[in-house]
Design an enzyme around this catalytic site. Structure first.
Site, PDB file in Angstrom:
ATOM      1  N   ARG A 116      -9.050   4.437   6.525  1.00  0.00           N
ATOM      2  CA  ARG A 116      -7.711   5.476   6.152  1.00  0.00           C
ATOM      3  C   ARG A 116      -8.588   6.705   6.007  1.00  0.00           C
ATOM      4  O   ARG A 116      -9.720   7.561   6.316  1.00  0.00           O
ATOM      5  CB  ARG A 116      -7.824   5.095   4.443  1.00  0.00           C
ATOM      6  CG  ARG A 116      -7.061   3.965   4.444  1.00  0.00           C
ATOM      7  CD  ARG A 116      -6.700   3.595   2.996  1.00  0.00           C
ATOM      8  NE  ARG A 116      -5.999   4.802   2.117  1.00  0.00           N
ATOM      9  CZ  ARG A 116      -6.227   5.923   1.030  1.00  0.00           C
ATOM     10  NH1 ARG A 116      -7.523   5.636   0.132  1.00  0.00           N
ATOM     11  NH2 ARG A 116      -6.100   6.393   1.052  1.00  0.00           N
ATOM     12  N   LYS A 181     -17.289  -1.680  -2.200  1.00  0.00           N
ATOM     13  CA  LYS A 181     -15.889  -2.232  -1.146  1.00  0.00           C
ATOM     14  C   LYS A 181     -16.521  -3.310  -0.113  1.00  0.00           C
ATOM     15  O   LYS A 181     -17.668  -3.783   0.310  1.00  0.00           O
ATOM     16  CB  LYS A 181     -16.095  -1.193  -0.061  1.00  0.00           C
ATOM     17  CG  LYS A 181     -14.497  -1.214   0.598  1.00  0.00           C
ATOM     18  CD  LYS A 181     -14.129   0.419   0.876  1.00  0.00           C
ATOM     19  CE  LYS A 181     -13.185  -0.075   2.102  1.00  0.00           C
ATOM     20  NZ  LYS A 181     -12.247   1.464   1.787  1.00  0.00           N
ATOM     21  N   ARG A 316     -11.889   8.953  -6.931  1.00  0.00           N
ATOM     22  CA  ARG A 316     -13.358   8.669  -6.588  1.00  0.00           C
ATOM     23  C   ARG A 316     -13.577   8.925  -9.040  1.00  0.00           C
ATOM     24  O   ARG A 316     -12.952  10.236  -8.972  1.00  0.00           O
ATOM     25  CB  ARG A 316     -14.302  10.167  -5.853  1.00  0.00           C
ATOM     26  CG  ARG A 316     -14.231   9.209  -5.386  1.00  0.00           C
ATOM     27  CD  ARG A 316     -15.205  10.164  -4.397  1.00  0.00           C
ATOM     28  NE  ARG A 316     -14.858  10.680  -2.896  1.00  0.00           N
ATOM     29  CZ  ARG A 316     -15.201   9.836  -2.281  1.00  0.00           C
ATOM     30  NH1 ARG A 316     -15.733   8.582  -2.383  1.00  0.00           N
ATOM     31  NH2 ARG A 316     -15.049   9.632  -0.714  1.00  0.00           N
TER      32      ARG A 316
END
Ligand code: BTN
Length: 321
Positions: A116, A181, A316
């Site tokens: 992304r 992640k 974030r």
């Protein structure tokens, strides 16, 4: 070269003659391909005079037949490529060339894997899943609204079913385990939204990747193997992932994201956390409330609830969260 690697993947010795006979090519052609496997994919091959060739360590390659068998209920044709710039880019090219959807492309390696917001996606050979599904959009743009959140949900559910119970979601479609992640989703559109249009659903899952294969990923990451302590069979995982995806996509088609929002929130990791939402140079600080029925992220900003959506936004956590 992938055919040769398939013959070698058991980690046993194979003579040049037997390999040549199996592939219908000369021994010198086999020799050239072996050199290609070493130079292009960094695969270590032992060459022992009188015994032949064997991989330094056995590997399980992706196999389109197994994945198609595992996903027979869906009937999606599956192609596995040795290496490609990006499976999303390849699907877009095939659609441009007139290929009808649905179909799936997986690759053992991506040389320009896309993430992304213009980022790259680490894609070492035979370690992870790099998978793109082409879908035809028949129901107008409403059909793709919040679709990437639905895909993230399908990925997170797949990982949970593999034993990663703590897999959860970070808006809009990152899958995290313990704050790191493990999978990402990139949707790309092809064609004219007012006419015939397709969406490419790109999914990357860190499966067996180890620290030294990751090529300097610029954010905290993990892989299924690191979390579970054992190597994962990527063919079975691809089958599970595509079956889950098929189920969630048909629910999305019927009810839109509104019918999946509550389940998405169950897996939402950042509700109640202080976060910073960045859009270009502009940063909005707030507390994450959740997602709305259109997949927008809702923040409490100075006592006012505000909804934000768009592919270029980045969320974030703040240090005080
Ligand atoms: C993200 O930034 O989180 C999205 C990552 C998406 C990566 C996948 S890997 C398969 C497909 N092909 C690509 O080039 N990107 C997606």
């Amino acid at each position: 070269m992938l055919e040769l690697l398939k013959l070698l993947q058991d980690g046993r010795f194979h003579s040049g003659e037997a390999l040549g006979a199996a592939l219908g090519v000369s021994r010198s052609a086999i020799w050239k391909q072996l050199q290609g496997l070493e130079s292009e994919f960094g695969i270590d091959i032992f060459k022992v005079p009188g015994r032949g060739y064997r991989l330094a360590s056995p590997m399980i390659l992706l196999d389109s037949e197994i994945i198609e068998r595992e996903t027979a209920v869906l009937g999606w044709p599956v192609a596995v490529l040795a290496a490609i710039d990006s499976t999303n880019a390849e699907v877009l090219r095939r659609l441009d060339g007139g290929r009808g959807a649905p179909f799936v492309v997986l690759a053992e390696r991506q040389t320009a894997g896309r993430g992304r917001r213009g980022r790259s996606w680490a894609s070492p050979f035979a370690e992870n899943l790099y998978c793109s599904l082409a879908l035809r959009v028949d129901g107008g743009m409403r059909q793709v609204e919040a679709l990437s959140l639905t895909v993230g949900l399908a990925v997170a559910r797949t990982l949970q079913a593999c034993g990663l119970e703590s897999a959860g979601l970070k808006w809009p479609n990152d899958v995290l385990v313990d704050g790191q992640k493990i999978a990402g989703v990139l949707l790309e559109l092809s064609g004219d939204p007012a006419d015939v249009c397709h969406v490419v659903v790109g999914i990357g899952v860190n499966v067996n990747m180890a620290l030294d294969d990751s090529g300097g990923i610029d954010q905290p990451w993990t892989s299924m193997r690191r979390c579970l302590g054992a190597a994962i069979d990527r063919n079975l995982l691809a089958g599970m992932l595509l079956r889950q995806l098929g189920g969630y996509l048909s629910r999305h088609l019927q009810h839109g994201f509104a019918g999946l929002r509550d389940e998405w929130e169950l897996l939402h990791l950042w509700r109640g956390r202080s976060a910073a939402l960045t859009a270009g140079d502009h940063v909005t600080l707030g507390v994450v409330l959740g997602v709305d029925e259109r997949g927008a992220i809702c923040l409490n900003v100075d006592g006012v609830e505000r909804a934000f959506s768009g592919g270029e936004l980045s969320l974030r956590l703040r240090d005080d969260s």
